[in-house]
Design a protein around this motif. Sequence first.
Motif, PDB file in Angstrom:
ATOM      1  N   LEU A  90       0.843  -1.196   0.000  1.00 56.08           N
ATOM      2  CA  LEU A  90       0.000   0.000   0.000  1.00 56.08           C
ATOM      3  C   LEU A  90       0.875   1.242   0.000  1.00 56.08           C
ATOM      4  O   LEU A  90       1.891   1.292   0.693  1.00 56.08           O
ATOM      5  CB  LEU A  90      -0.912   0.008   1.238  1.00 56.08           C
ATOM      6  N   HIS A  91       0.484   2.233  -0.771  1.00 57.39           N
ATOM      7  CA  HIS A  91       1.117   3.553  -0.673  1.00 57.39           C
ATOM      8  C   HIS A  91       0.021   4.582  -0.436  1.00 57.39           C
ATOM      9  O   HIS A  91      -1.086   4.461  -0.971  1.00 57.39           O
ATOM     10  CB  HIS A  91       1.916   3.893  -1.935  1.00 57.39           C
ATOM     11  N   VAL A  92       0.335   5.580   0.373  1.00 57.39           N
ATOM     12  CA  VAL A  92      -0.609   6.650   0.701  1.00 57.39           C
ATOM     13  C   VAL A  92       0.051   7.972   0.321  1.00 57.39           C
ATOM     14  O   VAL A  92       1.076   8.348   0.897  1.00 57.39           O
ATOM     15  CB  VAL A  92      -0.970   6.653   2.200  1.00 57.39           C
ATOM     16  N   ASN A  93      -0.540   8.668  -0.642  1.00 56.10           N
ATOM     17  CA  ASN A  93      -0.002   9.946  -1.097  1.00 56.10           C
ATOM     18  C   ASN A  93      -0.720  11.105  -0.413  1.00 56.10           C
ATOM     19  O   ASN A  93      -1.890  10.995  -0.032  1.00 56.10           O
ATOM     20  CB  ASN A  93      -0.160  10.080  -2.619  1.00 56.10           C
ATOM     21  N   ALA A  94      -0.018  12.217  -0.274  1.00 55.02           N
ATOM     22  CA  ALA A  94      -0.593  13.410   0.353  1.00 55.02           C
ATOM     23  C   ALA A  94      -1.841  13.854  -0.411  1.00 55.02           C
ATOM     24  O   ALA A  94      -1.866  13.864  -1.645  1.00 55.02           O
ATOM     25  CB  ALA A  94       0.433  14.536   0.380  1.00 55.02           C
ATOM     26  N   GLY A  95      -2.876  14.197   0.346  1.00 53.65           N
ATOM     27  CA  GLY A  95      -4.103  14.711  -0.256  1.00 53.65           C
ATOM     28  C   GLY A  95      -5.124  13.661  -0.621  1.00 53.65           C
ATOM     29  O   GLY A  95      -6.253  13.996  -0.983  1.00 53.65           O
ATOM     30  N   GLU A  96      -4.764  12.382  -0.545  1.00 54.80           N
ATOM     31  CA  GLU A  96      -5.722  11.325  -0.887  1.00 54.80           C
ATOM     32  C   GLU A  96      -6.732  11.117   0.234  1.00 54.80           C
ATOM     33  O   GLU A  96      -6.466  11.407   1.399  1.00 54.80           O
ATOM     34  CB  GLU A  96      -4.989  10.004  -1.143  1.00 54.80           C
ATOM     35  N   ASP A 131      -1.250  15.411   9.557  1.00 51.35           N
ATOM     36  CA  ASP A 131      -0.901  15.160   8.147  1.00 51.35           C
ATOM     37  C   ASP A 131      -1.701  13.983   7.606  1.00 51.35           C
ATOM     38  O   ASP A 131      -2.197  14.019   6.483  1.00 51.35           O
ATOM     39  CB  ASP A 131       0.596  14.847   8.016  1.00 51.35           C
ATOM     40  N   LEU A 132      -1.792  12.914   8.414  1.00 55.56           N
ATOM     41  CA  LEU A 132      -2.550  11.720   8.034  1.00 55.56           C
ATOM     42  C   LEU A 132      -3.558  11.426   9.130  1.00 55.56           C
ATOM     43  O   LEU A 132      -3.182  11.183  10.277  1.00 55.56           O
ATOM     44  CB  LEU A 132      -1.608  10.519   7.850  1.00 55.56           C
ATOM     45  N   LEU A 133      -4.824  11.471   8.777  1.00 61.63           N
ATOM     46  CA  LEU A 133      -5.905  11.206   9.728  1.00 61.63           C
ATOM     47  C   LEU A 133      -6.479   9.822   9.434  1.00 61.63           C
ATOM     48  O   LEU A 133      -6.942   9.552   8.324  1.00 61.63           O
ATOM     49  CB  LEU A 133      -6.992  12.270   9.594  1.00 61.63           C
ATOM     50  N   GLY A 186      -2.940  11.170  13.086  1.00 66.99           N
ATOM     51  CA  GLY A 186      -4.056  11.201  14.029  1.00 66.99           C
ATOM     52  C   GLY A 186      -4.845   9.912  13.917  1.00 66.99           C
ATOM     53  O   GLY A 186      -5.285   9.551  12.821  1.00 66.99           O
ATOM     54  N   TYR A 187      -5.000   9.199  15.020  1.00 65.78           N
ATOM     55  CA  TYR A 187      -5.671   7.890  14.993  1.00 65.78           C
ATOM     56  C   TYR A 187      -6.598   7.780  16.191  1.00 65.78           C
ATOM     57  O   TYR A 187      -6.159   7.864  17.335  1.00 65.78           O
ATOM     58  CB  TYR A 187      -4.632   6.767  15.014  1.00 65.78           C
ATOM     59  N   LEU A 188      -7.877   7.638  15.912  1.00 67.99           N
ATOM     60  CA  LEU A 188      -8.867   7.496  16.975  1.00 67.99           C
ATOM     61  C   LEU A 188      -8.993   6.017  17.316  1.00 67.99           C
ATOM     62  O   LEU A 188      -9.630   5.249  16.618  1.00 67.99           O
ATOM     63  CB  LEU A 188     -10.216   8.053  16.513  1.00 67.99           C
ATOM     64  N   LEU A 197     -14.850  16.455   5.966  1.00 65.39           N
ATOM     65  CA  LEU A 197     -13.715  15.648   5.515  1.00 65.39           C
ATOM     66  C   LEU A 197     -13.355  15.950   4.062  1.00 65.39           C
ATOM     67  O   LEU A 197     -12.175  15.916   3.685  1.00 65.39           O
ATOM     68  CB  LEU A 197     -14.022  14.164   5.685  1.00 65.39           C
ATOM     69  N   SER A 198     -14.352  16.237   3.233  1.00 66.93           N
ATOM     70  CA  SER A 198     -14.074  16.567   1.834  1.00 66.93           C
ATOM     71  C   SER A 198     -13.279  17.860   1.714  1.00 66.93           C
ATOM     72  O   SER A 198     -12.499  18.035   0.775  1.00 66.93           O
ATOM     73  CB  SER A 198     -15.394  16.686   1.052  1.00 66.93           C
ATOM     74  N   ASP A 199     -13.461  18.772   2.689  1.00 68.49           N
ATOM     75  CA  ASP A 199     -12.743  20.050   2.679  1.00 68.49           C
ATOM     76  C   ASP A 199     -11.479  20.027   3.531  1.00 68.49           C
ATOM     77  O   ASP A 199     -10.738  21.011   3.562  1.00 68.49           O
ATOM     78  CB  ASP A 199     -13.667  21.168   3.192  1.00 68.49           C
ATOM     79  N   SER A 200     -11.238  18.917   4.243  1.00 69.29           N
ATOM     80  CA  SER A 200     -10.105  18.859   5.177  1.00 69.29           C
ATOM     81  C   SER A 200      -8.773  18.818   4.431  1.00 69.29           C
ATOM     82  O   SER A 200      -8.647  18.148   3.409  1.00 69.29           O
ATOM     83  CB  SER A 200     -10.236  17.609   6.066  1.00 69.29           C
ATOM     84  N   PRO A 201      -7.750  19.538   4.940  1.00 68.36           N
ATOM     85  CA  PRO A 201      -6.420  19.467   4.309  1.00 68.36           C
ATOM     86  C   PRO A 201      -5.688  18.167   4.616  1.00 68.36           C
ATOM     87  O   PRO A 201      -4.680  17.853   3.990  1.00 68.36           O
ATOM     88  CB  PRO A 201      -5.691  20.666   4.935  1.00 68.36           C
ATOM     89  N   SER A 202      -6.166  17.400   5.604  1.00 69.72           N
ATOM     90  CA  SER A 202      -5.487  16.172   5.996  1.00 69.72           C
ATOM     91  C   SER A 202      -5.675  15.082   4.943  1.00 69.72           C
ATOM     92  O   SER A 202      -6.711  14.997   4.282  1.00 69.72           O
ATOM     93  CB  SER A 202      -6.030  15.658   7.333  1.00 69.72           C
ATOM     94  N   THR A 203      -4.662  14.240   4.807  1.00 68.73           N
ATOM     95  CA  THR A 203      -4.804  12.999   4.048  1.00 68.73           C
ATOM     96  C   THR A 203      -5.610  12.029   4.919  1.00 68.73           C
ATOM     97  O   THR A 203      -5.387  11.945   6.124  1.00 68.73           O
ATOM     98  CB  THR A 203      -3.419  12.420   3.719  1.00 68.73           C
ATOM     99  N   LEU A 204      -6.536  11.308   4.302  1.00 75.11           N
ATOM    100  CA  LEU A 204      -7.460  10.484   5.087  1.00 75.11           C
ATOM    101  C   LEU A 204      -7.331   9.008   4.726  1.00 75.11           C
ATOM    102  O   LEU A 204      -7.220   8.654   3.544  1.00 75.11           O
ATOM    103  CB  LEU A 204      -8.909  10.927   4.836  1.00 75.11           C
ATOM    104  N   LEU A 205      -7.348   8.170   5.750  1.00 74.17           N
ATOM    105  CA  LEU A 205      -7.442   6.722   5.581  1.00 74.17           C
ATOM    106  C   LEU A 205      -8.618   6.267   6.439  1.00 74.17           C
ATOM    107  O   LEU A 205      -8.582   6.374   7.667  1.00 74.17           O
ATOM    108  CB  LEU A 205      -6.145   6.028   6.009  1.00 74.17           C
ATOM    109  N   LEU A 206      -9.686   5.808   5.798  1.00 72.84           N
ATOM    110  CA  LEU A 206     -10.949   5.541   6.478  1.00 72.84           C
ATOM    111  C   LEU A 206     -11.326   4.080   6.360  1.00 72.84           C
ATOM    112  O   LEU A 206     -11.315   3.521   5.261  1.00 72.84           O
ATOM    113  CB  LEU A 206     -12.085   6.375   5.839  1.00 72.84           C
TER     114      LEU A 206
END
Length: 614
Positions: free
Chosen positions: A23-29, A177-179, A68-70, A200-209
Motif C-alpha cells: 500500500l502507498h498513501v499519497n498526500a491529499g488522498e 498530516d494523516l488522519l 491522528g488515529y482514533l 472531511l471533503s474540505d479537510s487538508p489532511s490525508t485520510l485513511l478511512l
Amino acid sequence: MLIELQNIQKQYGGHAVLIDANLHVNAGERIGLVGRNGSGKTTLLRLIVGAETPDGGTIYRKQRLMIGYLAQIPSHPDKTGRDVLYTAFAELTRLGDEMRQLEANMASSDDIDVLLETYGALQTRFENNGGYLIESKVNAMIDGLRLTRFVDRPFDTLSGGERTKIGLGLALLQEPDLLILDEPTNHLDLEAMAWLETFLSDSPSTLLLVSHDRVFLDAVATRIVECEDGELTSFEGNYSAFVAQKEKRLLDQFHAYTEQQKKIKKMKETIRQLRQWANEGHPPNEKFYRRAKSMEKALARIETIKRPQLESIQPDIQFMAHGRTGRDVFEATDVTVRFDQTVFEHVSFYAGHGERIAIVGPNGSGKSTLLNVLLGHIEPTSGEVRRAERAKIGYLSQHVDFDHSHRLIEAFRDRIPVDEGKARQLLAQFLFYGASVFKPVKDLSGGEKMRLMLAILMHEEMNVLVLDEPTNHLDIEAREALEEALDRFNGTLVAVSHDRYFLNKLFPITYWLDGTTTRFPGNVMYALEKRREAILTVTPMPKPKAPPKQKVATPSKDVSRGEARLAELEALHQSLVLEMNDTNDLKRLMTLQRQSDALQTEIDSLVLELLESM
C-alpha cells in the motif's frame, strides 16, 4: 508519499491475517479501506501507526509525519468534553496564557518597551497559527457532530459512544498530516454524518478511512483499497466506482481463467497424443517423445490463474411471511412518553399491511422507545396504541444479551427447537462452520452476534418485521444479503437505522422523530432534503447589504427561467439514475455514471446561483 507498505505479513496464533500486503498513501488522498469483518483492516491501521510490528515486510513513513488515529479513548479526569476538544490547541492555548501574563506584567511595569516587543512577537505567532479562531472551530465541531447535549458534562462520566464522538471531534480539530478513522460514522445521526462528509471533503489532511457505510464512502473517498485474502487491491474513485471496477476485473479474470484452462486442456491432449504416436512406432519414435517432453516443461512453467469467485460468500437469509395481518398493523395516536423527563410527545404513527416504514431522527430522540411502545413492551404516558390482532411480530433489538454461559449453538437451540445436526446445518447458512458453532457467546464479535440474532429471527414465525439498527456490526457483504432478503419479504416492515444506503433502498416512507413525528412520503434522502428546505425557509440566507445605487435586482423572469431549467436538469438526472438501475452493461453503466456526475455538478451550481439571486 506519506506511507508505503511493502510485502507486509502478519499472523496471530498461526492464522495469517496479512500475507503480502502492499500500500502507498499519497498526500491529499482520501482512501476508503473496505473488506469483510476479520479481513485485517484494523490490524493494518495498527501497523501503520506503529502500535504493532509486522512479521515480515517493510513500512516506510515520511519523516516527522503527524498521524491522528482514533483508537482507545484515554481518560481525562477533571475535564469536560469541551475541555478535551480544546486540548487540540494545547500549544496555542499556552501562547495565549503567556500573552495574558505579559498583559498583566505590562499593567504594573514602568518600562514596558521590552515587554511590548515580546508581546508583539507572541501575538504574531498566535494570530498566524489561528489562535483567534480556536473558539469558532470548537463551536463548529460541537454543532456539526451534535455534541451540545453532553459536551459540558465531565468527560469520564460520558457513555462509550459519547466519548467516541468527542474523540472524533478532537482528531478532526488536530488536523494531522494523516488522519486515520475506523468506522467514523458509528454513533452519529444522519445530519451529523452529512456534516462530517462535507468537513472531511474540505479537510487538508490525508485520510485513511475504514467504513462499511457505502453512502459515506461514495461522498468522501477518492480511492478504495480492498483487504481480501491477506492482500490489498487498489481501485481509483469512490465506492460506486470500486463496485463497477471490481465486477469488470472479476469478469476479466474469469475470462482469462477459462481461456487458460482451454489452453492447458489442449496442451495435455497434445502431450497424450504425442506419447501415443511415439509408442506406436517400431521402434518407438524418439522425436515424438522429445516434443512431448518439451511441451510438458512448457506446461509446468505456466503460472496457473486461480479460479475467481464471482459471487462473494454471504449469509443465506430468507424471511417468509406467515398469514395476513389485516389492513392496520400499527396505529399510534397522540402518544407521549415520559420517564424522568419527556422522551417525545404527541406522536402519531401508522403502518398498514405490506408497508415498509423507516423511523429516523437524532440520537437520543427516542426511536427505540417508539418501537417498544408499538410492540407493547412500554406503556405510553398518554395516547393510544393499536396493533393488528393477527400480527405475528419478529423483533430484532440492537441490545440482545445471550446467556454468557452458553455456546453459540446452545443460544440458537434455546430459541429454535431443533436437534444439534439440524442446528449446525441452519447455522452454516449464516457462515458459522465447524467448530465455530461451539464458540462461547461471550467471545462473539458484534458482527457474529448480529448474524446469530438474524439466524434466530429467520426461523421464527412472523408476518411483521420490526428491526432496530439491523446493519450494526455487519460488513458490506452481510448488509447486502440482508437487504436482498428484506426486499423479498412480503410482510410489513418497520425499521430504525442510520444506514442511509439501507434506508434509501428499502423504505419509501420515512417518519422523522425529534420531539414529535413528521411523516415523509419518500425515502430518507427525500426526508433530509425536505428538512433542509424547511430550515432555509424558516431561516433564509442572510443577504449582504449594498448601497442603493449599486443594488441590482434580479428580474423575476430570470429566476423563473432558472427554476424551470433546474426542474429540467433534475428530471434528466432522475432518468439517468433509473437507466443505471436497469442496465447490466458495465461500459454503459460507467458512461451513465460520468453523465450523472456532470449533471449533478451543473445542478449544484444552478442551485447556488438561484439562492444568491433571492
